[in-house]
Design an enzyme around this catalytic site. Sequence first.
Site, PDB file in Angstrom:
ATOM      1  N   LYS A 272       0.824  -1.005   0.151  1.00 39.28           N
ATOM      2  CA  LYS A 272       0.018   0.069  -0.183  1.00 39.28           C
ATOM      3  C   LYS A 272       1.053   1.274  -0.004  1.00 39.28           C
ATOM      4  O   LYS A 272       2.118   1.181   0.281  1.00 39.28           O
ATOM      5  CB  LYS A 272      -0.939   0.043   1.026  1.00 39.28           C
ATOM      6  N   ARG A 346      -9.806 -12.477   1.813  1.00 39.94           N
ATOM      7  CA  ARG A 346     -10.334 -13.308   1.436  1.00 39.94           C
ATOM      8  C   ARG A 346      -9.604 -14.905   1.543  1.00 39.94           C
ATOM      9  O   ARG A 346     -10.398 -15.940   1.522  1.00 39.94           O
ATOM     10  CB  ARG A 346     -10.695 -13.340  -0.143  1.00 39.94           C
TER      11      ARG A 346
END
Length: 523
Positions: A272, A346
């Site tokens: 990020k 996920r």
Amino acid sequence: MANVVLEFKVSAGDSEPQNRPVLIVGQHSNLQQVNWTQVKGKLQPVVTKEVWQAALSALNPNPTDSCPLYLSHAAVAAIPSRVSRHNSPSSAHFLTRLVRTCLPVGAARCILIVCERADVFASACAISRAFPIFSRRSTSSRRNEKKQVTVEFVIVGQDNGPLDPSTLECLTNAADGVRLAARIVDTPCNEMNTDHFLDEIKAVGVELGITPVIIRGEELKQRGFGGIYGVGKAAVHPPALAVLSHTPDGATQTIAWVGKGIVYDTGGLSIKGKTTMPGMKRDCGGAAAILGAFKATVKQGFKDNLHAVFCLAENAVGPTATRPDDIHTLYSGKTVEINNTDAEGRLVLSDGVVYASKDLSADIILDMATLTGAQGISTGKYHAAVMTNSEQWEAACVRAGRSSGDLAHPLVYCPELHFSEFTSAVADMKNSVADRENAQSSCAGLFIGSHLGFDWPGIWVHVDIASPVHAGERATGFGVALLMALFGQASEDPILNQVSPLGMAKSASGDQMERDSKRRRLV
């Protein structure tokens, strides 16, 4: 706020505002139903009946309004009397804001909530969000004294008698659960790594008399949890799967809550940027909410088997970090080509839900996660995004959101159109979509569901709380109230039975459910 003790009572007792500052708050229409005798003990002698009535007349909520009653010691505030069909009739978000801004300062304070009985649970949870626990300000560390905030309810409308002790106990446990979840989410990773989170789980286990099952580090790899292990293997503190299990006699079904507990998300090697990484301490919000809800729910008496599954990892950068192009085998046995290490939630949740199905034999599996930034675009800052293989449970989640104040709204569930986004030439699937403009939040949820199998016969619910988990720079404890309400039909507590939409389905006709859903809402 960090040193506030929150207490719910049938009656807070009488006291002059100079000695115990007071905030009286409710919908304007409800405030006007209050008899002067119900509030005068908290206002006299400095506030007269005439002043009280003049203040009510002066209130003009749009959407909220407040009026001082006596200097900075007493105030009355109004929340909207009518809301849209996608909001909570309790106006819970407005209530939290008013408590934060209008409650007078003091070592001992009183909040008097005026509402209908159906809004008591949501109102209590809303108040608890106004008093976060975590703080590392140097001034707060020097203050050892506790500040008392006493909450009393004045019930208007039908069934307007006082709250019974069991209801007050439920409100206390729910508020404690909300504040526990918020504290964990607010705590930075140097104080809330996977070791610390496991300590939080163990502490709840001790309080409830439950010993957690913990699978950790290399054991995860050996037992096939390729998702959790692959995400967390580069961190100093190893990843873990932890389970708290409540298995009462006479249970008729098995429910599993699976929480994403990424204690910090750098994005991994798909790192990020400097503007998107701050705040990633909040990526454990799903696991934190499930811990707070599990503690409160079990304390209130839960009649079915309930398992809380925590998928804990730090998505760190290091020599052993997962690389894009790596292929991991998850607990489902399916292989995943990693094309984005920042799509890690996920992966851990897929291991968690399959564990819930295979090892815990769950009939109903709900996963909760701060899964996608796209959730805030899909359903906004206040509404969690819900995806499920059951139309009934989709509607139930929306109703539970309204009754609890933790709002929820459905995502598109259409695997036959969307799951092709994960097509891989070398594995069963990739972990991130090909087209980021094609229902991102829905696709992320479908990735998790695919490991259960889209033909799995049980109930699967996915709840993405990425945006509602915080308001500004503070955690909200979002998810605790939603879970308690959604599964309230299995509780031994009457107020949770009342706010549960599934409980309504068993005891009320469809027409009655529709009438209740229209209560005090705008068309």
